[in-house]
Enzyme design. Structure first.
Site, PDB file in Angstrom:
ATOM      1  N   HIS A  26       6.949 -28.510  23.849  1.00 59.84           N
ATOM      2  CA  HIS A  26       6.013 -28.790  22.748  1.00 59.84           C
ATOM      3  C   HIS A  26       5.049 -29.912  23.145  1.00 59.84           C
ATOM      4  CE1 HIS A  26       9.452 -27.387  19.909  1.00 59.84           C
ATOM      5  NE2 HIS A  26       8.521 -26.452  19.866  1.00 59.84           N
ATOM      6  N   LYS A  50      15.248 -20.937   8.142  1.00 54.15           N
ATOM      7  CA  LYS A  50      16.266 -21.213   9.164  1.00 54.15           C
ATOM      8  C   LYS A  50      17.004 -22.496   8.777  1.00 54.15           C
ATOM      9  CE  LYS A  50      12.888 -19.891  12.643  1.00 54.15           C
ATOM     10  NZ  LYS A  50      11.986 -20.524  13.616  1.00 54.15           N
ATOM     11  N   ARG A 101       5.236 -18.532  25.926  1.00 57.08           N
ATOM     12  CA  ARG A 101       5.986 -18.720  27.169  1.00 57.08           C
ATOM     13  C   ARG A 101       6.172 -17.389  27.883  1.00 57.08           C
ATOM     14  NH1 ARG A 101      10.571 -21.433  23.683  1.00 57.08           N
ATOM     15  NH2 ARG A 101       9.861 -19.585  22.572  1.00 57.08           N
ATOM     16  N   SER A 139      13.776 -24.992  21.319  1.00 49.40           N
ATOM     17  CA  SER A 139      14.610 -25.897  20.519  1.00 49.40           C
ATOM     18  C   SER A 139      15.997 -25.294  20.331  1.00 49.40           C
ATOM     19  CB  SER A 139      13.977 -26.139  19.149  1.00 49.40           C
ATOM     20  OG  SER A 139      12.704 -26.713  19.284  1.00 49.40           O
TER      21      SER A 139
HETATM   22  O1  PNS Z   1       8.294 -22.835  15.307  1.00 43.07           O
HETATM   23  P1  PNS Z   1       8.276 -21.546  14.520  1.00 43.07           P
HETATM   24  O2  PNS Z   1       9.500 -21.486  13.646  1.00 43.07           O
HETATM   25  O3  PNS Z   1       8.143 -20.348  15.412  1.00 43.07           O
HETATM   26  O4  PNS Z   1       6.978 -21.599  13.565  1.00 43.07           O
HETATM   27  C1  PNS Z   1       6.664 -20.561  12.687  1.00 43.07           C
HETATM   28  C2  PNS Z   1       5.506 -20.960  11.747  1.00 43.07           C
HETATM   29  C3  PNS Z   1       5.822 -22.236  11.004  1.00 43.07           C
HETATM   30  C4  PNS Z   1       4.245 -21.155  12.563  1.00 43.07           C
HETATM   31  C5  PNS Z   1       5.276 -19.773  10.749  1.00 43.07           C
HETATM   32  O5  PNS Z   1       6.500 -19.423  10.180  1.00 43.07           O
HETATM   33  C6  PNS Z   1       4.294 -20.120   9.620  1.00 43.07           C
HETATM   34  O6  PNS Z   1       3.139 -20.378   9.866  1.00 43.07           O
HETATM   35  N1  PNS Z   1       4.791 -20.125   8.370  1.00 43.07           N
HETATM   36  C7  PNS Z   1       3.986 -20.439   7.208  1.00 43.07           C
HETATM   37  C8  PNS Z   1       3.939 -19.288   6.218  1.00 43.07           C
HETATM   38  C9  PNS Z   1       2.755 -18.381   6.470  1.00 43.07           C
HETATM   39  O7  PNS Z   1       1.624 -18.816   6.533  1.00 43.07           O
HETATM   40  N2  PNS Z   1       3.019 -17.059   6.602  1.00 43.07           N
HETATM   41  C10 PNS Z   1       1.995 -16.066   6.803  1.00 43.07           C
HETATM   42  C11 PNS Z   1       1.583 -15.894   8.247  1.00 43.07           C
HETATM   43  S1  PNS Z   1       2.779 -15.065   9.204  1.00 43.07           S
END
Ligand code: PNS
Length: 172
Positions: A26, A50, A101, A139
Site C-alpha cells: 500500500h 469483512k 498486483r 493484508s
Molecule cells: O481494500 P478493499 O477491501 O479491496 O477495498 C474495497 C473498496 C473499499 C474500494 C470498495 O468496497 C468500495 O469502494 N466500497 C464502497 C461502496 C461503493 O461505492 N460501492 C459501489 C462500487 S463497487
C-alpha cells in the site's frame, strides 16, 4: 464540458480500501500516487462487511503514522461511508487510485471500476502496480502468516508489527 474534457489544474485522488492493516505494498502505491497527483487521500471504508482485525480508528492511526514517517506532504488519511463516488465528489476528487498486483486483482477491480464509472462518468479510476517485491503481499496474507508466527517485518512498517504484537494475535 465535463470534468474529463481537459486536465484539471489540481488533481485530487482518493485511494480507498480496507487497509487492515496497511502494508508496504500500500505504501509503495501511496508513494507513486503522491508523485502523480497534487493531493492523495487514503480513505478507509467504514461500513466494511469483512470482520476486520483492527478498528477503523486503529487503521487510521497506523496510516497517519506511516504517512508522517515517510514524509508524504501531499497525502492525508480519512474514512468514508456509503458510495465511493459520493465521497469522491464531496472531496472534489477527479480520480480513484487502486493497486493491481495480478490478473485476479483485475477481475475484482474491473466491475467496481465500471460500476463507479456508471455512477459517476467523471470520476476516473487509475490502476498502478506496486514494486514487484510486493506483488504477492496482501493484508489478509500478512495477518494469516503473523498469526502463525511467521516473520512479516519486511512487508509491513515496524509500527504495524508492533500493533499486531500488541493485539496478541501471534501464536506462541
Ligand atoms: O481494500 P478493499 O477491501 O479491496 O477495498 C474495497 C473498496 C473499499 C474500494 C470498495 O468496497 C468500495 O469502494 N466500497 C464502497 C461502496 C461503493 O461505492 N460501492 C459501489 C462500487 S463497487
Amino acid at each position: 464540458m465535463n470534468r474529463l474534457s481537459r486536465k484539471p489544474p489540481h488533481v485530487i485522488a482518493i485511494y480507498p480500501g480496507s487497509f487492515d492493516p496497511i502494508t508496504n505494498g500500500h505504501l509503495d502505491l501511496i508513494e507513486r500516487g503522491s508523485r502523480m497527483f497534487d493531493r492523495l487521500i487514503v480513505s478507509i471504508l467504514r461500513n466494511d462487511a469483512k470482520k476486520p482485525l483492527f478498528s477503523v480508528e486503529e487503521r487510521l492511526e497506523m496510516i497517519r503514522e506511516a504517512i508522517e514517517e515517510r514524509g508524504f506532504g501531499n497525502v492525508s488519511a480519512d474514512t468514508f461511508d456509503g458510495l465511493l463516488v459520493d465521497y469522491a465528489r464531496s472531496k472534489g476528487a477527479q480520480a480513484v487510485l487502486r493497486g493491481i498486483r495480478a490478473i485476479t486483482d483485475y477481475e475484482y477491480e474491473f466491475p467496481m471500476a465500471m460500476m463507479n464509472r456508471k455512477l459517476d462518468p467523471n470520476l476516473e479510476t487509475l490502476f498502478m502496480m506496486p514494486n514487484e517485491q510486493y506483488t504477492y503481499v496482501s493484508s489478509r496474507l500478512i495477518k494469516g502468516v503473523f498469526k502463525l508466527g511467521g516473520d512479516v517485518s519486511e512487508l509491513v512498517p515496524p509500527l504495524v508489527v508492533r500493533r499486531m504484537k500488541a493485539k496478541g494475535v501471534a501464536k506462541g
